[in-house]
Enzyme design. Structure first.
Site, mmCIF file in Angstrom:
data_model
loop_
_atom_site.group_PDB
_atom_site.id
_atom_site.type_symbol
_atom_site.label_atom_id
_atom_site.label_comp_id
_atom_site.label_asym_id
_atom_site.label_seq_id
_atom_site.Cartn_x
_atom_site.Cartn_y
_atom_site.Cartn_z
ATOM 1 N N ARG A 121 47.241 54.178 26.496
ATOM 2 C CA ARG A 121 45.956 54.665 26.990
ATOM 3 C C ARG A 121 45.246 53.636 27.866
ATOM 4 N NH1 ARG A 121 46.481 56.240 21.679
ATOM 5 N NH2 ARG A 121 46.333 58.469 21.234
ATOM 6 N N ASP A 181 57.251 50.159 29.152
ATOM 7 C CA ASP A 181 56.835 50.648 27.840
ATOM 8 C C ASP A 181 57.981 51.488 27.300
ATOM 9 O OD1 ASP A 181 55.495 51.973 25.616
ATOM 10 O OD2 ASP A 181 53.618 51.364 26.572
ATOM 11 N N ALA A 223 44.264 40.837 27.349
ATOM 12 C CA ALA A 223 43.032 41.332 26.742
ATOM 13 C C ALA A 223 43.377 42.311 25.622
ATOM 14 C CB ALA A 223 42.142 42.000 27.795
ATOM 15 N N ARG A 226 45.962 41.482 22.204
ATOM 16 C CA ARG A 226 46.062 40.757 20.946
ATOM 17 C C ARG A 226 46.542 39.329 21.207
ATOM 18 N NH1 ARG A 226 43.398 44.268 19.654
ATOM 19 N NH2 ARG A 226 43.609 45.784 17.952
ATOM 20 N N ASP A 239 41.404 37.014 26.773
ATOM 21 C CA ASP A 239 40.259 37.532 26.020
ATOM 22 C C ASP A 239 40.522 37.469 24.517
ATOM 23 O OD1 ASP A 239 37.659 38.820 25.906
ATOM 24 O OD2 ASP A 239 38.712 40.628 25.260
ATOM 25 N N GLU A 275 41.301 32.950 16.057
ATOM 26 C CA GLU A 275 39.940 33.214 16.504
ATOM 27 C C GLU A 275 38.958 32.972 15.361
ATOM 28 O OE1 GLU A 275 39.630 37.137 18.097
ATOM 29 O OE2 GLU A 275 41.145 36.800 19.668
ATOM 30 N N HIS A 316 36.972 37.676 23.222
ATOM 31 C CA HIS A 316 37.383 38.994 22.717
ATOM 32 C C HIS A 316 36.323 40.049 23.039
ATOM 33 C CE1 HIS A 316 40.634 40.465 19.771
ATOM 34 N NE2 HIS A 316 40.202 41.493 20.461
ATOM 35 N N ALA A 368 36.116 45.313 24.345
ATOM 36 C CA ALA A 368 35.415 46.548 23.969
ATOM 37 C C ALA A 368 33.932 46.318 23.738
ATOM 38 C CB ALA A 368 36.049 47.121 22.703
#
Length: 394
Positions: A152, A172, A225, A227, A251, A256, A279, A282
């Site tokens: 997505r 993919d 951006a 994992r 990101d 972390e 991170h 979103a």
């Protein structure tokens, strides 16, 4: 029913759930408190911060534990033990749509930032020094963007990159029918040809190590951006320091901080050809609202109506389970006890019921059973013998 939103939930989603009749608790629990408190909740909502392991799931489901569903706000579910949840009878659902645009925009923003060296120019100017020639960058137009992971978010990044007149290639295991991506046969082929490489996958395995960095063009940029585990940071450090690739923008990281305001240390921060963000993929008000409302809706529908859509550890539909299924249609009086009689009839015949759906008609009900055995006239006659049954067809 009680819902614990352990990583927070927007007010609009909290209010929606309360209007639906649920009790909602948004107080953050640490791991030890979760072990003790979670058995009293029917649903757990998390984002990426809370790690839901086997010990936690088993504690919430053994004895009188009430946990029925875990809702993940966002796409990735690598912080949840899906197999343990399945074994304990807990459905895991996600909200994959709310943060797609925010994350895709952040990927594009990181590409611009590293290509045009914006953060470095900003830093020197804030320090009172004017540099122009030092920060000559490259344009995105006409460059090739390589996507590792074309789900997505990858598709959204591809669409935006196309609008910038970039060529988009990708790899993919699953290919979208209607896509802006020119699919390659391997990840290595993407790395060989891309000017920018964006990783848009979950976090199960490390994808980029020294051999992968060696394959990339010396003029190429790496963007992650998704994992932190996707990129081996030691290998990236040496590739950047030695000019093996031109730059990177991250990101997310292998390690972390767990809480806001905690120190972050990484030797990557020493370098002047990398852009770092905390991170933030979103982290927009729009994404928080959309994701919060989406996960609230799917969890509510499961608890109230048994809706399995957007489940990730069980089939969303009976078709997804991959077994031969058949349907039989029963028109009957709408009165108590009918389903019990149908179940007994099927059981006497040795028929396993997979699912049933029922809707009211005018004084009657139409019920459709999905079963694992092919319907027969014997089944039909057995069901017609039940008082209140008007019609049975298959």
């Amino acid at each position: 029913m009680r819902i614990l939103a352990n990583d927070g939930l927007v007010d609009e989603a909290v209010n929606f759930l309360r209007r639906e009749g649920f009790s909602v608790d948004t107080e953050k629990r640490d791991y030890e408190d979760l072990l003790g408190d979670l058995p009293d909740f029917d649903a757990l909502l998390v984002r990426s911060a809370t790690k839901v392991n086997r010990e936690l799931i088993e504690a919430a489901t053994t004895k009188r534990g009430k946990l029925k569903i875990i809702g993940r706000g966002g796409v990735g579910t690598d912080n949840i033990d899906l197999q343990a949840a399945k074994e304990c009878g807990v459905v895991v659902k996600f909200a994959p749509h709310g943060n797609i645009n925010a994350t895709a925009e952040h990927v594009i923003g990181l590409m611009f930032a590293i290509a045009r060296k914006v953060p470095f120019a900003h830093h020197t100017l804030k320090s009172g020094i004017w540099h122009k020639a030092r920060f000559k960058g490259v344009e995105l137009q006409g460059k090739t963007l390589g996507l590792i992971g074309c789900g997505r978010i990858g598709q959204a990044v591809a669409n935006k990159a196309k609008d910038l007149d970039m060529k988009v290639i990708g790899f993919d295991m699953q290919r979208w029918m209607d896509s802006e991506v020119d699919y390659m046969d391997s990840m290595e082929e993407v790395l060989d040809h891309a000017d920018f490489v964006s990783i848009n996958t979950g976090g199960a395995h490390t994808l980029i190590r020294e051999p992968e960095l060696e394959r990339m063009k010396s003029s190429a940029f790496l963007i992650n951006a998704s994992r932190g585990v996707n990129v081996e940071e030691d290998a990236l450090y040496y590739a950047l320091k030695n000019g093996r690739i031109a730059g990177a923008a991250l990101d997310c990281y292998e390690k972390e901080p767990k809480r806001e305001g905690e120190p972050f240390t990484s030797k990557l921060a020493e370098l002047d050809n990398i852009v770092l963000s905390a991170h933030l993929g979103a982290s927009t008000a729009n994404a928080a609202r959309k994701t919060g409302m989406e996960i609230a809706d799917v969890v509510s529908k499961y608890l109230k109506y048994g809706d399995f859509r957007q489940s990730v550890n069980v089939g969303q539909t009976v078709i997804d389970e991959g077994i031969d299924l058949y349907t039989i249609f029963i028109t009957h009086e709408d009165k108590p006890g009918m389903f019990g009689k149908f179940g007994t009839a099927f059981g006497d015949l040795g028929v396993n019921i997979q699912e049933n759906n029922s809707r009211r008609l005018d004084g009657l009900a139409q019920t459709i059973y999905t079963i694992q055995e092919k319907p027969t006239s014997e089944m039909q006659e057995k069901l017609l013998e039940i008082d209140g049954v008007r019609r049975v067809v298959y």
